[in-house]
Design a protein around this motif. Structure first.
Motif, PDB file in Angstrom:
ATOM      1  N   GLN A   1       0.833  -1.150   0.235  1.00  0.00           N
ATOM      2  CA  GLN A   1      -0.160   0.135  -0.173  1.00  0.00           C
ATOM      3  C   GLN A   1       0.800   1.356  -0.079  1.00  0.00           C
ATOM      4  OE1 GLN A   1      -3.337   0.208  -0.266  1.00  0.00           O
ATOM      5  NE2 GLN A   1      -3.412  -2.011  -0.519  1.00  0.00           N
ATOM      6  N   LEU A   2       2.069   1.207   0.740  1.00  0.00           N
ATOM      7  CA  LEU A   2       2.727   2.360   0.898  1.00  0.00           C
ATOM      8  C   LEU A   2       3.418   2.752  -0.567  1.00  0.00           C
ATOM      9  CD1 LEU A   2       4.234   4.621   2.306  1.00  0.00           C
ATOM     10  CD2 LEU A   2       6.053   2.842   3.023  1.00  0.00           C
ATOM     11  N   GLU A   3       3.960   1.738  -1.113  1.00  0.00           N
ATOM     12  CA  GLU A   3       4.558   1.770  -2.706  1.00  0.00           C
ATOM     13  C   GLU A   3       3.415   2.302  -3.596  1.00  0.00           C
ATOM     14  OE1 GLU A   3       5.940  -2.010  -3.786  1.00  0.00           O
ATOM     15  OE2 GLU A   3       7.812  -1.888  -2.044  1.00  0.00           O
ATOM     16  N   GLU A   4       2.032   1.729  -3.506  1.00  0.00           N
ATOM     17  CA  GLU A   4       1.140   2.306  -4.145  1.00  0.00           C
ATOM     18  C   GLU A   4       1.003   3.621  -4.113  1.00  0.00           C
ATOM     19  OE1 GLU A   4      -2.154   0.116  -3.963  1.00  0.00           O
ATOM     20  OE2 GLU A   4      -1.381  -1.921  -4.822  1.00  0.00           O
ATOM     21  N   ARG A   5       0.902   3.984  -2.668  1.00  0.00           N
ATOM     22  CA  ARG A   5       0.537   5.624  -2.455  1.00  0.00           C
ATOM     23  C   ARG A   5       1.712   6.553  -2.842  1.00  0.00           C
ATOM     24  NH1 ARG A   5      -3.145   2.891  -1.305  1.00  0.00           N
ATOM     25  NH2 ARG A   5      -5.068   3.519   0.116  1.00  0.00           N
ATOM     26  N   ASN A   6       3.027   5.915  -2.872  1.00  0.00           N
ATOM     27  CA  ASN A   6       4.234   6.649  -3.271  1.00  0.00           C
ATOM     28  C   ASN A   6       4.095   7.052  -4.972  1.00  0.00           C
ATOM     29  OD1 ASN A   6       5.657   7.491  -1.101  1.00  0.00           O
ATOM     30  ND2 ASN A   6       6.384   5.517  -0.897  1.00  0.00           N
TER      31      ASN A   6
ATOM     32  N   THR B   1      -4.995  18.943  -8.257  1.00  0.00           N
ATOM     33  CA  THR B   1      -3.694  18.247  -7.977  1.00  0.00           C
ATOM     34  C   THR B   1      -3.149  18.446  -6.696  1.00  0.00           C
ATOM     35  OG1 THR B   1      -3.502  18.254 -10.533  1.00  0.00           O
ATOM     36  CG2 THR B   1      -1.546  17.682  -9.358  1.00  0.00           C
ATOM     37  N   LEU B   2      -3.195  19.662  -6.309  1.00  0.00           N
ATOM     38  CA  LEU B   2      -2.598  20.033  -4.884  1.00  0.00           C
ATOM     39  C   LEU B   2      -3.391  19.231  -3.939  1.00  0.00           C
ATOM     40  CD1 LEU B   2      -2.064  23.775  -5.290  1.00  0.00           C
ATOM     41  CD2 LEU B   2      -0.184  22.088  -5.276  1.00  0.00           C
ATOM     42  N   ASN B   3      -4.758  19.357  -3.942  1.00  0.00           N
ATOM     43  CA  ASN B   3      -5.496  18.714  -2.971  1.00  0.00           C
ATOM     44  C   ASN B   3      -5.039  17.142  -2.713  1.00  0.00           C
ATOM     45  OD1 ASN B   3      -6.857  20.978  -2.498  1.00  0.00           O
ATOM     46  ND2 ASN B   3      -8.295  20.678  -3.683  1.00  0.00           N
ATOM     47  N   ASN B   4      -4.889  16.555  -4.176  1.00  0.00           N
ATOM     48  CA  ASN B   4      -4.454  15.184  -4.168  1.00  0.00           C
ATOM     49  C   ASN B   4      -3.064  14.912  -3.534  1.00  0.00           C
ATOM     50  OD1 ASN B   4      -6.980  14.782  -5.456  1.00  0.00           O
ATOM     51  ND2 ASN B   4      -6.081  14.596  -7.666  1.00  0.00           N
ATOM     52  N   ILE B   5      -2.419  15.789  -3.812  1.00  0.00           N
ATOM     53  CA  ILE B   5      -0.847  15.666  -3.416  1.00  0.00           C
ATOM     54  C   ILE B   5      -0.956  15.754  -1.742  1.00  0.00           C
ATOM     55  CG2 ILE B   5       1.307  16.883  -2.970  1.00  0.00           C
ATOM     56  CD1 ILE B   5       1.143  17.784  -5.703  1.00  0.00           C
ATOM     57  N   GLU B   6      -1.760  16.797  -1.158  1.00  0.00           N
ATOM     58  CA  GLU B   6      -1.845  16.877   0.390  1.00  0.00           C
ATOM     59  C   GLU B   6      -2.296  15.504   0.699  1.00  0.00           C
ATOM     60  OE1 GLU B   6      -0.488  18.972   2.244  1.00  0.00           O
ATOM     61  OE2 GLU B   6       0.359  19.816   0.351  1.00  0.00           O
ATOM     62  N   ARG B   7      -3.566  14.953   0.138  1.00  0.00           N
ATOM     63  CA  ARG B   7      -4.141  13.898   0.596  1.00  0.00           C
ATOM     64  C   ARG B   7      -3.291  12.539   0.563  1.00  0.00           C
ATOM     65  NH1 ARG B   7      -6.265   9.846  -2.029  1.00  0.00           N
ATOM     66  NH2 ARG B   7      -6.304  11.041  -4.156  1.00  0.00           N
ATOM     67  N   LEU B   8      -2.553  12.465  -0.417  1.00  0.00           N
ATOM     68  CA  LEU B   8      -1.591  11.366  -0.654  1.00  0.00           C
ATOM     69  C   LEU B   8      -0.498  11.432   0.354  1.00  0.00           C
ATOM     70  CD1 LEU B   8      -1.551  11.086  -4.591  1.00  0.00           C
ATOM     71  CD2 LEU B   8      -2.490   9.323  -2.972  1.00  0.00           C
ATOM     72  N   LYS B   9       0.075  12.331   0.705  1.00  0.00           N
ATOM     73  CA  LYS B   9       1.170  12.626   1.868  1.00  0.00           C
ATOM     74  C   LYS B   9       0.695  12.348   2.989  1.00  0.00           C
ATOM     75  CE  LYS B   9       3.844  16.397  -0.355  1.00  0.00           C
ATOM     76  NZ  LYS B   9       4.371  17.780  -0.079  1.00  0.00           N
ATOM     77  N   LEU B  10      -0.498  12.752   3.469  1.00  0.00           N
ATOM     78  CA  LEU B  10      -1.166  12.194   4.659  1.00  0.00           C
ATOM     79  C   LEU B  10      -1.149  10.653   4.703  1.00  0.00           C
ATOM     80  CD1 LEU B  10      -3.970  14.913   5.265  1.00  0.00           C
ATOM     81  CD2 LEU B  10      -1.876  14.693   6.577  1.00  0.00           C
ATOM     82  N   GLU B  11      -1.704   9.990   3.638  1.00  0.00           N
ATOM     83  CA  GLU B  11      -1.778   8.697   3.519  1.00  0.00           C
ATOM     84  C   GLU B  11      -0.461   7.814   3.574  1.00  0.00           C
ATOM     85  OE1 GLU B  11      -4.294   7.408   0.379  1.00  0.00           O
ATOM     86  OE2 GLU B  11      -5.825   8.356   0.807  1.00  0.00           O
ATOM     87  N   VAL B  12       0.527   8.502   2.915  1.00  0.00           N
ATOM     88  CA  VAL B  12       2.001   8.025   2.948  1.00  0.00           C
ATOM     89  C   VAL B  12       2.230   8.073   4.603  1.00  0.00           C
ATOM     90  CG1 VAL B  12       4.236   8.471   2.443  1.00  0.00           C
ATOM     91  CG2 VAL B  12       2.604   8.377   0.752  1.00  0.00           C
ATOM     92  N   HIS B  13       2.278   9.163   5.120  1.00  0.00           N
ATOM     93  CA  HIS B  13       2.652   9.220   6.474  1.00  0.00           C
ATOM     94  C   HIS B  13       1.988   8.222   7.521  1.00  0.00           C
ATOM     95  CE1 HIS B  13       5.273  12.587   5.643  1.00  0.00           C
ATOM     96  NE2 HIS B  13       4.238  13.471   5.640  1.00  0.00           N
TER      97      HIS B  13
ATOM     98  N   TRP C   1       2.132   2.817  10.251  1.00  0.00           N
ATOM     99  CA  TRP C   1       1.595   1.519  10.487  1.00  0.00           C
ATOM    100  C   TRP C   1       2.772   0.615  10.167  1.00  0.00           C
ATOM    101  CZ3 TRP C   1      -3.652   2.626   7.571  1.00  0.00           C
ATOM    102  CH2 TRP C   1      -4.670   3.358   8.601  1.00  0.00           C
ATOM    103  N   LEU C   2       3.391   0.975   9.050  1.00  0.00           N
ATOM    104  CA  LEU C   2       4.758  -0.032   8.708  1.00  0.00           C
ATOM    105  C   LEU C   2       5.540  -0.266   9.658  1.00  0.00           C
ATOM    106  CD1 LEU C   2       5.834  -1.956   6.502  1.00  0.00           C
ATOM    107  CD2 LEU C   2       6.670   0.169   5.268  1.00  0.00           C
ATOM    108  N   ALA C   3       6.096   0.943  10.285  1.00  0.00           N
ATOM    109  CA  ALA C   3       6.986   0.800  11.249  1.00  0.00           C
ATOM    110  C   ALA C   3       6.719  -0.110  12.477  1.00  0.00           C
ATOM    111  CB  ALA C   3       7.339   2.185  11.676  1.00  0.00           C
ATOM    112  N   GLU C   4       5.578   0.206  12.877  1.00  0.00           N
ATOM    113  CA  GLU C   4       4.767  -0.469  13.835  1.00  0.00           C
ATOM    114  C   GLU C   4       4.643  -2.030  13.781  1.00  0.00           C
ATOM    115  OE1 GLU C   4       0.760  -0.764  16.708  1.00  0.00           O
ATOM    116  OE2 GLU C   4       0.857   0.745  15.267  1.00  0.00           O
ATOM    117  N   ALA C   5       4.381  -2.214  12.493  1.00  0.00           N
ATOM    118  CA  ALA C   5       4.152  -3.809  12.092  1.00  0.00           C
ATOM    119  C   ALA C   5       5.653  -4.425  12.004  1.00  0.00           C
ATOM    120  CB  ALA C   5       3.615  -3.903  10.474  1.00  0.00           C
ATOM    121  N   GLU C   6       6.513  -3.609  11.597  1.00  0.00           N
ATOM    122  CA  GLU C   6       7.955  -4.027  11.501  1.00  0.00           C
ATOM    123  C   GLU C   6       8.425  -4.577  12.813  1.00  0.00           C
ATOM    124  OE1 GLU C   6      10.043  -1.242   9.092  1.00  0.00           O
ATOM    125  OE2 GLU C   6       9.587  -2.654   6.960  1.00  0.00           O
TER     126      GLU C   6
END
Length: 544
Positions: A350-355, A394-406, A411-416
């Protein structure tokens, strides 16, 4: 790696996988048997057979396609489809050497598999029986402790009652002593039963079941090797009678040799490894403390306020059995319903897809900004204000995707961290996935080139006419520098249809004549002659 160590809690997965392996063996036997019948007819019948046995699902959706056995089988089907022709002479050889022998071997494997799983279920039943005995002894201990406490309270009350007879008091004290003795015996029995259960559980998880799983792994690898040899027999029969199509048959031989039993075992581990830690020993629960008349700081299981803490039999316990029926789980956004190892993989995906989506939006924003600059400099090409809604979106999408990436990174750090804590210090750390490449063409994606993308920065410009210049300053004559300032390689194909630009092919080496001045264009020279501007994001630049 072996199944007994890595797949200790995947009894059902191993049962399905070994059954799938035998089904694949039977499927291959049936395939060869039907093929010998088709060999006596026409090539069309043979191609129909191949089509029948091809996997129904795409390879990306079929987890079984990751196993070399399945890949070899599919490759053989493709090779058979390529050389349909005169097949009658191979039918007898295939019928004897493949169908009869592999069918007999399949029956032997089924009996061996049945024996191993019966042994595993017996071991599970024995451990469950031991656990039930532990529960019974614990409940008896708890019950006797309560009875002893009740008898002690009765004797104490009668002793203080001036109306009670001496006989009644003595009888109550004897009853209290008897109950106390029974509670002590129950305590000893519970402690002994607990030791036996922990010993049986340790033997079950660390010795008995790993040995059974290792036997299943050895059986499955032998079956896979035998199946690979069966694949080889198919190609050998063909090579004897059809030398003219030796190349196709050699491909089948390669497919047969590609069966890697060890690798298939590793693939199974990677697909189904849960990442859970093995259960620890059951803790001792002491119900005898209420019997002590004088509480002390060293009393085991007595709260600090001196009140007895009796545990009810209805107290919830963590699930200890990996072999029972699994409850339906609610799918969560952070995939916490999955085992730790599978959760980490899904979060990583999911993180790779969001990036990738974020990089695409960033590239699209840059393209729109360049297009807006072009419109501002050459108003006849379009209205710059018409691009504002798309830029804002596009700017709104970038902000939304940045939040999802974070969010996914957290979550990934916690899972690892959870996976590493379960694995222990002996296993290596997981590496983080690389960030997606920043040098991508405007609105490009993995499966499409920029000139084919309807939303790329090149398409809106061509709508006004291919003869219109991108930048008015491109109309100026180029001043020939003394020598190039570096070189670059074209990452994508670019069709320089506007005045001042130059075409380039993907992978073409170019000389760098002038760096990007902030407008997104770079001046280059082709080796065969010709000089002009190309998008900077389409290049990999190396300065001298």
């Amino acid at each position: 790696m072996d199944w007994g160590t890595e797949l200790w809690d995947q009894f059902e997965v191993l049962e399905r996988h070994t059954q799938w392996g035998l089904d694949l063996l039977d499927k291959y036997v049936k395939f060869v048997k039907e093929r010998t019948e088709v060999e006596q007819a026409y090539a069309k019948q043979l191609r129909s057979l191949v089509k029948k046995y091809l996997p129904k699902r795409p390879a990306k959706d079929d987890p079984e396609s990751k196993f070399s056995q399945q890949q070899s089988f599919v490759q053989i089907l493709q090779e058979v489809n390529d050389f349909a022709g005169q097949r009658e002479l191979v039918a007898e050889n295939l019928g004897v050497r493949v169908c009869l022998e592999l069918a007999k071997y399949s029956q032997e494997m089924k009996q061996e598999r049945k024996m191993h799983f019966q042994e595993g279920r017996r071991a599970q039943q024995q451990l469950e029986s031991s656990f039930k005995q532990l529960e019974n002894s614990k409940r008896k201990f708890e019950r006797d402790c309560r009875e002893a406490e009740k008898a002690a309270q009765t004797a104490e009350r009668l002793d203080q009652d001036i109306n009670a007879t001496k006989a009644d008091v003595e009888k109550a004290k004897q009853q209290a002593h008897l109950r106390s003795h029974m509670a002590e015996e129950s305590k000893n029995e519970y402690a002994a039963q607990l030791q036996r259960f922990n010993r049986d559980q340790s033997h079950f998880y660390f010795s008995q079941m790993p040995q059974i799983f290792d036997k299943l792994q050895d059986m499955d690898e032998r079956r896979a090797t035998h199946l690979g040899a069966g694949y080889g027999l198919l190609s050998e029969a063909e090579l004897q009678v059809v030398p003219i199509i030796a190349k196709c048959l050699e491909g089948m031989k390669v497919a047969a040799d590609a069966v890697d039993a060890k690798n298939d075992s590793q693939v199974l581990i990677e697909l189904h490894k849960s990442g859970f830690a093995r259960p620890g020993d059951v803790e001792f629960e002491d119900f005898s403390q209420p019997m002590n008349r004088v509480p002390s700081d060293s009393s085991l299981g007595t709260p600090s306020d001196g009140r007895p803490e009796l545990r009810g039999s209805g107290r919830s316990r963590a699930k200890r059995w990996p072999f029972g029926k699994k409850n339906k789980t609610v799918v969560t956004e952070d995939f916490s319903h999955l085992p730790p190892e599978q959760q980490r993989k899904r979060l990583q995906q999911q993180l790779e897809e969001r990036n990738r989506e974020l990089q695409k939006e960033v590239d699209q924003r840059e393209a729109l900004k360049k297009m807006k600059d072009v419109y501002e400099k050459t108003p006849q090409m379009g209205d710059p204000a018409s691009l504002e809604p798309r830029i804002t979106e596009t700017l709104n999408n970038i902000e939304r995707l940045k939040l999802e990436v974070h969010k996914y990174e957290a979550w990934l750090a916690e899972a690892e961290s959870r996976v590493l804590s379960n694995r222990g210090d002996s296993l290596g750390r997981h590496t983080r996935p690389p960030e997606p490449p920043a040098s991508a063409p405007p609105d490009s994606s993995t499966n499409s080139r920029p000139q084919d993308d309807k939303e790329s920065s090149e398409e809106p410009l061509s709508e006004e006419g291919q003869d219109a210049p991108i930048y008015t300053e491109f109309d100026e004559d180029f001043e020939e520098p003394a020598s190039p300032i570096g070189h670059c390689v074209a990452i994508y194909h670019f069709e320089g249809s506007s005045e001042g630009t130059i075409s380039m092919a993907e992978g073409e080496d170019l000389s760098l004549m002038e760096e990007d001045k902030g407008d997104g264009w770079t001046r280059v020279r082709r080796k065969q002659g010709g000089e002009g501007y190309v998008p900077t994001s389409y290049l990999r630049v190396t300065l001298s």
